[in-house]
Design a protein around this motif. Structure first.
Motif, short mmCIF file in Angstrom:
data_model
loop_
_atom_site.label_atom_id
_atom_site.label_comp_id
_atom_site.label_asym_id
_atom_site.label_seq_id
_atom_site.Cartn_x
_atom_site.Cartn_y
_atom_site.Cartn_z
N THR A 121 0.81 -1.22 0.00
CA THR A 121 0.00 0.00 0.00
C THR A 121 0.84 1.26 0.00
N ASP A 122 1.94 1.28 0.74
CA ASP A 122 2.73 2.51 0.82
C ASP A 122 3.62 2.73 -0.42
N THR A 123 3.71 1.75 -1.28
CA THR A 123 4.43 1.93 -2.55
C THR A 123 3.48 2.06 -3.73
N GLY A 124 2.16 2.13 -3.45
CA GLY A 124 1.20 2.18 -4.55
C GLY A 124 1.27 0.94 -5.41
N SER A 125 1.31 -0.21 -4.76
CA SER A 125 1.49 -1.49 -5.47
C SER A 125 2.77 -1.49 -6.29
N PHE A 126 3.83 -0.95 -5.68
CA PHE A 126 5.18 -0.93 -6.25
C PHE A 126 5.27 -0.04 -7.49
N ARG A 127 4.42 1.01 -7.55
CA ARG A 127 4.44 1.93 -8.68
C ARG A 127 5.16 3.23 -8.37
N PHE A 128 5.37 3.56 -7.08
CA PHE A 128 5.92 4.87 -6.73
C PHE A 128 7.43 4.91 -6.94
N SER A 129 7.95 6.12 -7.10
CA SER A 129 9.39 6.30 -7.30
C SER A 129 10.20 5.98 -6.06
#
Length: 336
Positions: free
Chosen positions: A170-178
């Motif tokens: 959740t805190d990586t946006g499903s591993f999409r965030f920079s």
């Protein structure tokens, strides 16, 4: 306070200091997280609580879980808020600065005079406790909790790994965030090897009640594109919730939806409570949500932050616009 997102050079020593402090304490362990817990707060508390209980430790975890995350909790794992701390307790504060008791939920931390341990990944953390491990380079507190569990030598299980994967996911946006790094995928791989149920988590997180959609219709009617489309803003209040038959929990994910608007560098979700306003901010392309939030008395991460401001939205609106304009100017100067 100056915010920092630099990786901690003392991280391995800090992890072992926290593990040692928790391991050496013989009394009850009270695990606390921030108000309105998200996936990382809940996942970090559940993962550590399950690990410690598997090692025979007495754990008290007062946490009010939002509806969309209730699928993760088992019966009697969490309890209602405490009015007082048990005798000889060690408090472990996760995913929030223990020196900000107004944001720590579940117990009156301001009244506690015993030892406190802090595990967090927010750059604004003041790093003051008996033992502290704070690393803003880790995109989720759950990553740090995984390292603490390893340092304590507690055997892994699916029940421990899955909530930590919830926090990481959740805190990586499903591993999409920079914010995702090779270490992030390394941690995810370790959790999967320990049995974490990633596909199940994604399926559960993708479910929304009907009220989510009826409220979204109301929220989208307030949509504003500001600063030549670089900022997208929407607002919600109690009247809109009543018309939609929704609750404040239904609002939580809307800011990420706003951030997806083409050309938007900053998304602002305004939760208007009348006498106070809560802002959720998400940013991209060199704009810092954190800078805007800090100027308004809040904090968080560069790409995801928030602030709660006393007073009406009509009064706050001009302050918010000035803070946004300053951040856009800073971002433009940095690119020049």
């Amino acid at each position: 306070m100056t915010a920092s997102n630099a990786s901690s050079t003392t991280y391995p020593a800090d992890v072992h200091a926290v593990a040692a402090a928790i391991g050496a304490h013989t009394g009850p362990l009270v695990l606390l997280a921030h108000e309105n817990p998200d996936g990382d707060a809940l996942g970090s508390v559940l993962g550590l609580a399950r690990a410690l209980r598997s090692a025979g430790r007495e754990v008290i975890a007062p946490l009010d879980v939002p509806r969309y995350l209730k699928f993760m909790t088992g019966e009697d794992e969490l309890c209602a808020a405490l009015t007082a701390f048990p005798e000889d307790a060690l408090v472990v504060v996760l995913d929030v600065d223990n020196n900000d008791p107004a944001r720590v939920a579940g117990a009156p931390l301001a009244d506690f005079d015993g030892p406190t341990v802090n595990i967090d990944h927010h750059g604004t953390n003041r790093r003051e406790a008996l033992a502290v491990v704070v690393d803003p380079a880790r995109p989720a507190t759950a990553m740090i909790v995984a390292d603490v569990i390893d340092a304590m030598g507690i055997p892994w299980s699916e029940a421990i790994a899955t909530p930590l994967m919830l926090g990481l996911n959740t805190d990586t946006g499903s591993f999409r965030f920079s914010s995702v790094t090779p270490e992030t995928f390394g941690c995810a791989g370790r959790l999967l090897a320990h049995g974490a149920r990633l596909a199940w988590l994604n399926d559960e997180l993708g479910q929304h009640p009907h009220s989510y959609y009826t409220l979204l219709r109301e929220v989208l009617s307030t949509l504003e594109f500001q600063h030549d489309g670089r900022v997208v803003l929407a607002r919600v209040d109690d009247t809109m919730l009543a018309r939609a038959g929704a609750t404040w929990e239904d609002v939580e994910s809307y800011v990420s939806l706003l951030r997806s608007a083409e050309g938007a560098q900053l998304a602002v979700m305004v939760k208007d409570f009348g006498e106070r306003v809560k802002l959720s901010l998400r940013s991209r392309q060199g704009v810092s949500a954190q800078n805007v939030a800090v100027e308004l008395g809040g904090g968080g991460h560069v790409l995801a932050s928030g602030a709660t401001v006393s007073g009406s939205y009509a009064i706050l609106r001009e302050r918010l616009n000035r803070a946004i304009q300053r951040e856009l100017n800073r971002a433009d100067s940095a690119r020049a």
